[in-house]
Design an enzyme around this catalytic site. Structure first.
Site, PDB file in Angstrom:
ATOM      1  N   LYS A 191      -0.013  -4.536   6.556  1.00  0.00           N
ATOM      2  CA  LYS A 191       0.838  -5.252   5.624  1.00  0.00           C
ATOM      3  C   LYS A 191       2.343  -5.301   6.158  1.00  0.00           C
ATOM      4  CE  LYS A 191      -2.377  -4.510   2.273  1.00  0.00           C
ATOM      5  NZ  LYS A 191      -2.833  -3.407   2.027  1.00  0.00           N
TER       6      LYS A 191
ATOM      7  N   ASP B 248     -11.526 -11.951   0.526  1.00  0.00           N
ATOM      8  CA  ASP B 248     -11.120 -10.452  -0.240  1.00  0.00           C
ATOM      9  C   ASP B 248     -11.116 -10.870  -1.711  1.00  0.00           C
ATOM     10  OD1 ASP B 248      -9.746  -8.666  -1.498  1.00  0.00           O
ATOM     11  OD2 ASP B 248      -8.483  -8.148   0.144  1.00  0.00           O
TER      12      ASP B 248
ATOM     13  N   ASP C  47     -14.597  -4.439  -1.031  1.00  0.00           N
ATOM     14  CA  ASP C  47     -14.319  -5.577  -1.772  1.00  0.00           C
ATOM     15  C   ASP C  47     -14.305  -6.940  -0.783  1.00  0.00           C
ATOM     16  OD1 ASP C  47     -12.229  -4.790  -0.279  1.00  0.00           O
ATOM     17  OD2 ASP C  47     -10.733  -4.787  -1.851  1.00  0.00           O
TER      18      ASP C  47
HETATM   19  N1  GDD Z   1     -13.474   6.287  -1.513  1.00  0.00           N
HETATM   20  C1  GDD Z   1     -12.243   5.577  -1.493  1.00  0.00           C
HETATM   21  N2  GDD Z   1     -11.192   6.338  -1.568  1.00  0.00           N
HETATM   22  N3  GDD Z   1     -11.917   4.129  -1.172  1.00  0.00           N
HETATM   23  C2  GDD Z   1     -11.003   3.600  -1.049  1.00  0.00           C
HETATM   24  C3  GDD Z   1      -9.456   4.280  -1.183  1.00  0.00           C
HETATM   25  C4  GDD Z   1      -9.977   5.794  -1.623  1.00  0.00           C
HETATM   26  O1  GDD Z   1      -8.741   6.530  -1.929  1.00  0.00           O
HETATM   27  N4  GDD Z   1      -8.530   3.708  -1.143  1.00  0.00           N
HETATM   28  C5  GDD Z   1      -9.291   2.279  -0.924  1.00  0.00           C
HETATM   29  N5  GDD Z   1     -10.521   2.447  -0.905  1.00  0.00           N
HETATM   30  C6  GDD Z   1     -11.577   1.309  -0.712  1.00  0.00           C
HETATM   31  C7  GDD Z   1     -11.214   0.293  -1.575  1.00  0.00           C
HETATM   32  O2  GDD Z   1     -12.079   0.083  -2.634  1.00  0.00           O
HETATM   33  C8  GDD Z   1     -11.582  -0.848  -0.825  1.00  0.00           C
HETATM   34  O3  GDD Z   1     -13.002  -1.283  -1.029  1.00  0.00           O
HETATM   35  C9  GDD Z   1     -11.161  -0.607   0.493  1.00  0.00           C
HETATM   36  O4  GDD Z   1     -11.263   0.750   0.521  1.00  0.00           O
HETATM   37  C10 GDD Z   1      -9.867  -1.114   0.946  1.00  0.00           C
HETATM   38  O5  GDD Z   1      -8.876  -0.739   0.119  1.00  0.00           O
HETATM   39  P1  GDD Z   1      -7.844  -1.838  -0.593  1.00  0.00           P
HETATM   40  O6  GDD Z   1      -7.026  -1.134  -1.393  1.00  0.00           O
HETATM   41  O7  GDD Z   1      -8.670  -3.001  -1.205  1.00  0.00           O
HETATM   42  O8  GDD Z   1      -6.950  -2.426   0.557  1.00  0.00           O
HETATM   43  P2  GDD Z   1      -6.298  -3.737   0.790  1.00  0.00           P
HETATM   44  O9  GDD Z   1      -7.338  -4.975   0.197  1.00  0.00           O
HETATM   45  O10 GDD Z   1      -4.884  -4.134   0.425  1.00  0.00           O
HETATM   46  O11 GDD Z   1      -6.176  -3.766   2.515  1.00  0.00           O
HETATM   47  C11 GDD Z   1      -7.380  -3.429   3.312  1.00  0.00           C
HETATM   48  O12 GDD Z   1      -8.447  -4.538   3.213  1.00  0.00           O
HETATM   49  C12 GDD Z   1      -8.008  -5.964   4.304  1.00  0.00           C
HETATM   50  C13 GDD Z   1      -8.870  -6.912   3.995  1.00  0.00           C
HETATM   51  O13 GDD Z   1      -9.221  -7.143   2.893  1.00  0.00           O
HETATM   52  C14 GDD Z   1      -6.973  -2.993   4.705  1.00  0.00           C
HETATM   53  O14 GDD Z   1      -8.203  -2.538   5.257  1.00  0.00           O
HETATM   54  C15 GDD Z   1      -6.380  -4.161   5.434  1.00  0.00           C
HETATM   55  O15 GDD Z   1      -6.111  -3.631   6.746  1.00  0.00           O
HETATM   56  C16 GDD Z   1      -7.360  -5.422   5.481  1.00  0.00           C
HETATM   57  O16 GDD Z   1      -6.693  -6.517   6.228  1.00  0.00           O
HETATM   58 MG    MG Z   2      -9.016  -4.997  -0.711  1.00  0.00          MG
END
Ligand code: GDD
Ligand code: MG
Length: 367
Positions: free
Chosen positions: A169, A230, A118
């Site tokens: 977080k 993001d 994303d």
């Molecule tokens: N296949 C799969 N299975 N993908 C997953 C799963 C899962 O269970 N959970 C999350 N993802 C994928 C999401 O689709 C996304 O592309 C990515 O892993 C990160 O998950 P998010 O749920 O979007 O996390 P976030 O945005 O709260 O935080 C993450 O991204 C930040 C940057 O945008 C973390 O990696 C943070 O450390 C980072 O700063």
């Molecule tokens: Mg994200």
């Protein structure tokens, strides 16, 4: 497969988890498939990885996975070999990575790229792999700086760029020790992927990275202040799409030349309508006489009627925006109908299929 270690030939793209739908906008569309600059968002990530020399990409999915394969197929039209792996239950970021390990062909010391699905970024992917090879790290992370890091993973580094902690977080002010955050792109040494526990949910951010640091592994950060966004909210999505069209966010997959607007071939735009600021008009959409649309995404089949003024907004597929209606920072769900002479501002979100009669809402005074 053993390879030149300054070049990664494989990548894992994480496109699962719980929050992958752009709700309530596009009810059945996972976020990676919502169009940004006219093509499913994922296309930009795939094309950028391909341009950096990646040939084999495994999509780790868990949700509405069946929409990816019919669209992207085996990837050969993009010069890629794509594979799809679907989790029965979401395994978390680390679990998803581990779950696709058997599909990798890299040798145990080879670099494997991993991308959050994303993120829109101009990251120098080859640069990250080179940094990884030069430092000899186990994992290398793209870091970026943000004003408010609380929604992200905080990644302090020492003077050599070596990661000293990973704080996902942060909850308390004391934990906010840096403005450097995890930008969601990594290079893993293949053997590190194999060492993640299999068959259960694992968070790479909350478990794998802290555990690796605790056992003395080498995590290297590369701060790269290129374009980074993001796309977690519909507004970020609109911004990202406009930045792709404007050329601020580089992607080889933008269909057409970068500029003020992108009008897909079957759209109809009145001669005196004004489209600016990276506006995208989707296939079959209609923009009426005198309408002004700026920095907005008008999805396929939507109608923006004569005299409407749409700024920094998302108009869902087949939705209708009535005559003279003003939208600013608004999100209109698929198939919604906004009658004439409304004024919707400041983050308002209209549900899919909702109907707002003419002249129902305004923000400015009656004069
Ligand atoms: N296949 C799969 N299975 N993908 C997953 C799963 C899962 O269970 N959970 C999350 N993802 C994928 C999401 O689709 C996304 O592309 C990515 O892993 C990160 O998950 P998010 O749920 O979007 O996390 P976030 O945005 O709260 O935080 C993450 O991204 C930040 C940057 O945008 C973390 O990696 C943070 O450390 C980072 O700063
Ligand atoms: Mg994200």
């Amino acid at each position: 497969m053993t390879q030149d270690r300054t070049q990664a030939q494989e990548a894992i793209l994480l496109v699962g988890g719980k929050g992958t739908r752009l709700r309530p906008l596009t009810v059945n569309t996972p976020k990676p498939m919502v169009p940004a600059a006219g093509v499913p968002f994922l296309t930009h990530q795939l094309a950028r990885a391909r341009a950096a020399g990646v040939e084999h990409i495994v999509l780790a999915t868990s949700y509405l996975a069946e929409v990816f394969e019919p669209h992207f197929g085996d990837g050969s039209s993009m010069g890629l070999h794509l594979e799809y792996v679907t989790e029965e239950e979401p395994l978390g970021t680390g679990g998803a990575i581990r779950n696709v390990a058997s599909r990798l062909r890299s040798g145990s010391d080879d670099p494997v790229l991993i991308f959050n699905g994303d993120i829109l970024t101009g990251l120098d992917i080859r640069g990250l792999v080179t940094t990884h090879a030069r430092s000899g790290a186990d994992v290398s992370l793209h870091l970026t700086r943000v004003e408010d890091p609380r929604a992200f993973g905080l990644v302090p580094t020492d003077e050599h760029g070596r990661v000293t902690a990973f704080l996902e977080k942060p909850q308390t002010p004391e934990e906010i020790v840096t403005d450097q955050i995890n930008a969601g792109a990594y290079v893993f040494r293949r053997s590190v992927i194999d060492s993640i526990p299999a068959g259960r949910p694992v968070s790479v951010e909350r478990e794998t990275f802290p555990d690796l640091l605790a056992t003395g592994a080498h995590l290297q950060g590369m701060v790269d202040s290129t374009y980074w966004l993001d796309l977690g909210t519909p507004h970020a999505f609109v911004r990202g799409s406009a930045d792709l069209v404007l050329g601020r966010a580089p992607s080889p997959a933008v269909p057409g030349r970068c500029g003020d607007r992108l009008v897909l071939p079957t759209a109809t735009v009145a001669a005196d309508a004004k489209l600016t600021g990276g506006t995208v008009v989707g296939a079959g959409a209609v923009i009426g006489a005198g309408a002004r649309v700026s920095g907005s995404t008008i999805l396929d089949g939507a109608v923006v009627a004569a005299g409407a003024v749409v700024t920094d907004s998302l108009v869902g597929a087949r939705a209708r925006v009535g005559e003279r209606t003003v939208l600013s920072h608004a999100v209109i769900g698929d198939d919604a109908v906004i009658g004439a002479d409304n004024e919707l501002r400041d983050g308002v979100r209209v549900w899919c299929e909702a109907t707002l009669p003419a002249g129902s809402i305004r923000f400015s005074s009656d004069q």
